[in-house]
Scaffold this motif. Structure first.
Motif, PDB file in Angstrom:
ATOM      1  N   THR A  41     -40.650 -36.231 -27.941  1.00 54.32           N
ATOM      2  CA  THR A  41     -40.903 -37.561 -27.375  1.00 54.32           C
ATOM      3  C   THR A  41     -41.913 -37.415 -26.247  1.00 54.32           C
ATOM      4  O   THR A  41     -41.814 -36.494 -25.435  1.00 54.32           O
ATOM      5  N   THR A  42     -42.872 -38.307 -26.215  1.00 51.51           N
ATOM      6  CA  THR A  42     -43.882 -38.308 -25.154  1.00 51.51           C
ATOM      7  C   THR A  42     -43.645 -39.492 -24.233  1.00 51.51           C
ATOM      8  O   THR A  42     -43.492 -40.627 -24.690  1.00 51.51           O
ATOM      9  N   LEU A  43     -43.608 -39.214 -22.951  1.00 47.06           N
ATOM     10  CA  LEU A  43     -43.591 -40.273 -21.945  1.00 47.06           C
ATOM     11  C   LEU A  43     -45.044 -40.526 -21.578  1.00 47.06           C
ATOM     12  O   LEU A  43     -45.714 -39.661 -21.016  1.00 47.06           O
ATOM     13  N   VAL A  97     -40.092 -30.914 -19.475  1.00 52.15           N
ATOM     14  CA  VAL A  97     -41.460 -31.172 -19.942  1.00 52.15           C
ATOM     15  C   VAL A  97     -42.004 -29.896 -20.587  1.00 52.15           C
ATOM     16  O   VAL A  97     -41.989 -28.826 -19.989  1.00 52.15           O
ATOM     17  N   THR A  98     -42.480 -30.032 -21.825  1.00 49.88           N
ATOM     18  CA  THR A  98     -43.009 -28.886 -22.562  1.00 49.88           C
ATOM     19  C   THR A  98     -44.536 -28.839 -22.551  1.00 49.88           C
ATOM     20  O   THR A  98     -45.124 -27.788 -22.785  1.00 49.88           O
ATOM     21  N   ALA A  99     -45.168 -29.979 -22.312  1.00 52.82           N
ATOM     22  CA  ALA A  99     -46.630 -30.052 -22.208  1.00 52.82           C
ATOM     23  C   ALA A  99     -46.977 -31.305 -21.418  1.00 52.82           C
ATOM     24  O   ALA A  99     -46.233 -32.289 -21.424  1.00 52.82           O
ATOM     25  N   GLU A 100     -48.112 -31.264 -20.742  1.00 52.79           N
ATOM     26  CA  GLU A 100     -48.559 -32.430 -19.975  1.00 52.79           C
ATOM     27  C   GLU A 100     -50.068 -32.543 -20.036  1.00 52.79           C
ATOM     28  O   GLU A 100     -50.778 -31.542 -20.095  1.00 52.79           O
ATOM     29  N   ASP A 137     -49.591 -38.049 -20.113  1.00 50.59           N
ATOM     30  CA  ASP A 137     -48.674 -37.860 -21.231  1.00 50.59           C
ATOM     31  C   ASP A 137     -47.824 -36.632 -20.944  1.00 50.59           C
ATOM     32  O   ASP A 137     -48.352 -35.536 -20.726  1.00 50.59           O
ATOM     33  N   LEU A 138     -46.517 -36.832 -20.941  1.00 48.07           N
ATOM     34  CA  LEU A 138     -45.558 -35.751 -20.718  1.00 48.07           C
ATOM     35  C   LEU A 138     -44.717 -35.601 -21.977  1.00 48.07           C
ATOM     36  O   LEU A 138     -44.062 -36.558 -22.410  1.00 48.07           O
ATOM     37  N   ASP A 139     -44.724 -34.420 -22.568  1.00 50.66           N
ATOM     38  CA  ASP A 139     -43.960 -34.171 -23.783  1.00 50.66           C
ATOM     39  C   ASP A 139     -42.601 -33.576 -23.447  1.00 50.66           C
ATOM     40  O   ASP A 139     -42.500 -32.675 -22.604  1.00 50.66           O
ATOM     41  N   PHE A 140     -41.572 -34.075 -24.126  1.00 46.92           N
ATOM     42  CA  PHE A 140     -40.195 -33.622 -23.967  1.00 46.92           C
ATOM     43  C   PHE A 140     -39.632 -33.248 -25.331  1.00 46.92           C
ATOM     44  O   PHE A 140     -40.068 -33.771 -26.351  1.00 46.92           O
ATOM     45  N   PRO A 141     -38.602 -32.411 -25.360  1.00 49.33           N
ATOM     46  CA  PRO A 141     -37.995 -32.043 -26.639  1.00 49.33           C
ATOM     47  C   PRO A 141     -37.300 -33.222 -27.331  1.00 49.33           C
ATOM     48  O   PRO A 141     -37.173 -33.241 -28.546  1.00 49.33           O
ATOM     49  N   ALA A 188     -44.200 -30.729  -9.811  1.00 52.46           N
ATOM     50  CA  ALA A 188     -44.284 -29.821 -10.968  1.00 52.46           C
ATOM     51  C   ALA A 188     -42.927 -29.219 -11.317  1.00 52.46           C
ATOM     52  O   ALA A 188     -42.555 -29.151 -12.496  1.00 52.46           O
ATOM     53  N   GLU A 189     -42.188 -28.791 -10.321  1.00 53.62           N
ATOM     54  CA  GLU A 189     -40.871 -28.190 -10.592  1.00 53.62           C
ATOM     55  C   GLU A 189     -39.906 -29.217 -11.176  1.00 53.62           C
ATOM     56  O   GLU A 189     -39.100 -28.892 -12.047  1.00 53.62           O
TER      57      GLU A 189
END
Length: 93
Positions: A2-4, A32-35, A50-54, A24-25
């Motif tokens: 899922t992307t926020l 977050v897996t990618a941003e 765009d913040l990617d989550f599992p 960031a922490e």
């Protein structure tokens, strides 16, 4: 996944980036897996993140954290101008 997706106006990129980097922490702890951070070519007072989550649960929790803790505080979001627009996105097909 899922992307926020977040979009909002800013007053100053340097100030905004400093505030973004301080969290960031929190992003890592939230899963977050990618941003990705971008700006429109014609508007240096606007950012798109765009913040990617599992999964959607973690994305939704982080959105709630942003709304209640970060964006609600001028100290935590010093360069925010206006109300952010957000969407939770999932891949199709």
């Amino acid at each position: 996944m899922t992307t926020l997706h977040i979009e909002h106006a800013i007053t100053d990129l340097g100030t905004w980036r400093g505030a973004y980097d301080r969290f960031a922490e929190h992003r890592r702890a939230a899963g977050v897996t990618a941003e990705r951070v971008a700006q429109p070519l014609d508007d240096d007072h606007y950012v798109v993140i765009d913040l990617d989550f599992p999964d959607r649960v973690r994305a939704g929790r982080f959105l709630q954290f942003l709304e209640t803790t970060v964006w609600a505080s001028r100290e935590a979001s010093p360069a925010l101008a206006g109300t952010p627009r957000t969407r939770l996105l999932e891949p199709v097909g």
